[in-house]
Enzyme design. Structure first.
Site, PDB file in Angstrom:
ATOM      1  CB  THR A 141      11.770  -9.122  -6.109  1.00 10.81           C
ATOM      2  OG1 THR A 141      11.593  -8.216  -5.483  1.00 10.81           O
ATOM      3  CG2 THR A 141      12.015  -8.154  -7.414  1.00 10.81           C
TER       4      THR A 141
ATOM      5  NE  ARG B  10       5.044  -2.829   0.427  1.00 12.07           N
ATOM      6  CZ  ARG B  10       6.398  -3.239  -0.654  1.00 12.07           C
ATOM      7  NH1 ARG B  10       6.069  -3.632  -1.351  1.00 12.07           N
ATOM      8  NH2 ARG B  10       8.075  -3.758   0.192  1.00 12.07           N
TER       9      ARG B  10
ATOM     10  N   GLY C 210       6.545  -1.415  -3.606  1.00  8.50           N
ATOM     11  CA  GLY C 210       7.916  -1.201  -3.446  1.00  8.50           C
ATOM     12  C   GLY C 210       8.659  -0.100  -4.088  1.00  8.50           C
ATOM     13  CG  ASP C 211      12.216  -2.032  -4.348  1.00  5.11           C
ATOM     14  OD1 ASP C 211      11.412  -3.179  -4.370  1.00  5.11           O
ATOM     15  OD2 ASP C 211      13.697  -2.688  -4.164  1.00  5.11           O
TER      16      ASP C 211
ATOM     17  N   GLY D 224      13.977  -7.920  -1.787  1.00  9.76           N
ATOM     18  CA  GLY D 224      14.463  -7.463  -0.629  1.00  9.76           C
ATOM     19  C   GLY D 224      13.219  -7.067  -0.230  1.00  9.76           C
TER      20      GLY D 224
ATOM     21  N   GLY E 233      11.082  -3.429  -0.224  1.00 10.75           N
ATOM     22  CA  GLY E 233      11.575  -2.451  -0.800  1.00 10.75           C
ATOM     23  C   GLY E 233      11.726  -1.015  -1.045  1.00 10.75           C
TER      24      GLY E 233
HETATM   25  N1  GLY Z   1      11.069  -5.670  -3.613  1.00  4.33           N
HETATM   26  C1  GLY Z   1      10.162  -6.663  -3.455  1.00  4.33           C
HETATM   27  C2  GLY Z   1       8.987  -5.239  -2.539  1.00  4.33           C
HETATM   28  O1  GLY Z   1       9.717  -4.533  -1.287  1.00  4.33           O
HETATM   29  O2  GLY Z   1       8.191  -5.646  -3.151  1.00  4.33           O
END
Ligand code: GLY
Length: 344
Positions: A196, A224, A226-227, A248, A250
Site C-alpha cells: 500500500t 474484498r 481492506g483497511d 500491511g 488490512g
Molecule cells: N493494507 C492494504 C490492504 O490490506 O488492503
C-alpha cells in the site's frame, strides 16, 4: 473528424486526462508559514513531489495526493494503482482514503475499478458529496461524473502474474512448467502482496493531510475491502494531534481501528513511538485469539507497518513482522528512520 488515435496515443491521452484530474478539487496555493514542513511515507518515491508542492504553498492533503499519484501511476508497483495485482477474477479493484487536517474532513472510495488516481476521487467524495465512503460501481460513476477517464489498470506483467496464479489455483487450467515462466513472475508470486502507499504531510502552517491508496490484497475475493479506505483503520489524523497511516494486512487494522488508536494514544500523552508500539501489541493480543491470523506457533501470521508524525514534528514508525527503516522528508532532504519492530 474521426479520432484516429492508436493504442499508444490512446494511452497517453488517457494518462494526460488522468493527470489533469489531480487538479480537480485541489485548493489554490496560499502564502508560506513559518513552520518546518514534514512528509512521512511508506514509499520514498512519494516524498520529493509532496515536499516540492508544500514548499509552493499547496494544501498538505493536495500535496500528498500528488505524491501518492506517482505511485498510483507506477506500473512496477504491484500493490497500488496501475500494475497493482488484481482480484481472483483478474480485475484490479482499488481502495483509497484521504483526511484533511484543517477541516477534519475525510473521504474514501473502495473497490473502484478502472480509475488511475483513486485518492483524488476520495478527495472529491470529501469535497463534492455529503458522504465519507463510496464503493464499487457507485464510486466509478462518481469519478466519471467528475471527468476521471476509465482505463485498464492491468499491465502485461500484472496480467502474467495473475495468469500464473490462476493456473496454479484452478483444477481446469493447465499451467506452464516453471522453466517457461518469466522468473520475475515466479519471484513475485513467492509472497502474497498486500502493499500500500501511505503519506502523512505537514505544511509550513503546521496543518496536516494524509492519504492511503492500494490495490489491496493480491488475488482477493472480488469486493474484498481492506483497511486503506476506512478512516481510523488505514489512516487517521487530527490537526491538533498528528497524522498516521498503515500498510500491511488490512484486516488486523479493521479489527483494531489501529490508526485511530495511535492518534488517540498521542492525544492522551503517549510518545508517538509508544503509541505505535502499543497499537502493535494490541493487534498481536487480539488477532492471535483468531486462528485466521495466527501461525502454528500461535504467533501473528501477517505483517503490518505504521508511519506517522505529531503536530510538533516528531516522526515514528512501528511494525509487526518486519523491521529496517522508512523514509521521511524534513524540508532539507530525505532521511531514514528506524522502525520499532514489535515481536510476539
Ligand atoms: N493494507 C492494504 C490492504 O490490506 O488492503
Amino acid at each position: 473528424m474521426q479520432n484516429r488515435l492508436n493504442r499508444r496515443g490512446f494511452l497517453s491521452a488517457t494518462a494526460a486526462a488522468s493527470l489533469a484530474t489531480l487538479a480537480v478539487g485541489a485548493a489554490p496555493p496560499r502564502p508560506l508559514g513559518a513552520r518546518r514542513p514534514l512528509v512521512v511515507s511508506s514509499n520514498p518515491n512519494a516524498l520529493e513531489k509532496t515536499m516540492e508542492l508544500i514548499k509552493q504553498g499547496l494544501d498538505p492533503l493536495d500535496a500528498a495526493i500528488a505524491g501518492v499519484a506517482i505511485i498510483e501511476a507506477d506500473p512496477n508497483d504491484h500493490s497500488v494503482g496501475y500494475g497493482g495485482l488484481p482480484n481472483e477474477d483478474g480485475v484490479v479493484e482499488l481502495d483509497a482514503a484521504v483526511m484533511h487536517g484543517p477541516t477534519h474532513g475525510g473521504g474514501a472510495v473502495a473497490s473502484i475499478r478502472n480509475i488511475l488516481h483513486p485518492a483524488a476521487v476520495a478527495r472529491l467524495v470529501m469535497k463534492r458529496s455529503k458522504h465519507c465512503l463510496i464503493t464499487a460501481e457507485g464510486a466509478l460513476r462518481f469519478a466519471k461524473a467528475h471527468g476521471f477517464p476509465e482505463m485498464d489498470l492491468m499491465t502485461e506483467e500484472s496480467r502474467k502474474i495473475w495468469l500464473r496464479w490462476k493456473e496454479k489455483h484452478s483444477e481446469d487450467w493447465l499451467s506452464q512448467p516453471d522453466g517457461q515462466v518469466d522468473p520475475k513472475v515466479l519471484e513475485t508470486l513467492k509472497t502474497r502482496i498486500h502493499g500500500t502507499v501511505h503519506v502523512s504531510a505537514m505544511d509550513t502552517h503546521g496543518d496536516l493531510g494524509c492519504v492511503t491508496s492500494t490495490s489491496g490484497l493480491a488475488f482477493k475475493i472480488p469486493g474484498r475491502i481492506g483497511d486503506s479506505p476506512i478512516l481510523g483503520a488505514g489512516l487517521y489524523l487530527d490537526n491538533t494531534v498528528g497524522s498516521c497511516g498503515s500498510t500491511g494486512l488490512g484486516e488486523v487494522n479493521l479489527l483494531n481501528c489501529s490508526s485511530y488508536l495511535i492518534i488517540e494514544g498521542i492525544r492522551r500523552g503517549e510518545h508517538i513511538k509508544d503509541a505505535m508500539v502499543n497499537a502493535c501489541k494490541r493487534i498481536i493480543e487480539t488477532t492471535t485469539r483468531d486462528p485466521r491470523f495466527r501461525n502454528a506457533e500461535g504467533k501473528p501470521a501477517f505483517g503490518v507497518n505504521f508511519y506517522g508524525m505529531t503536530k510538533e514534528g516528531e516522526v515514528a514508525g512501528a511494525c509487526i513482522g518486519g523491521g529496517g527503516t522508512f523514509s521521511i522528508h524534513d524540508g532539507d532532504g530525505i532521511k531514514q528512520v528506524d522502525f520499532a519492530a514489535v515481536r510476539a
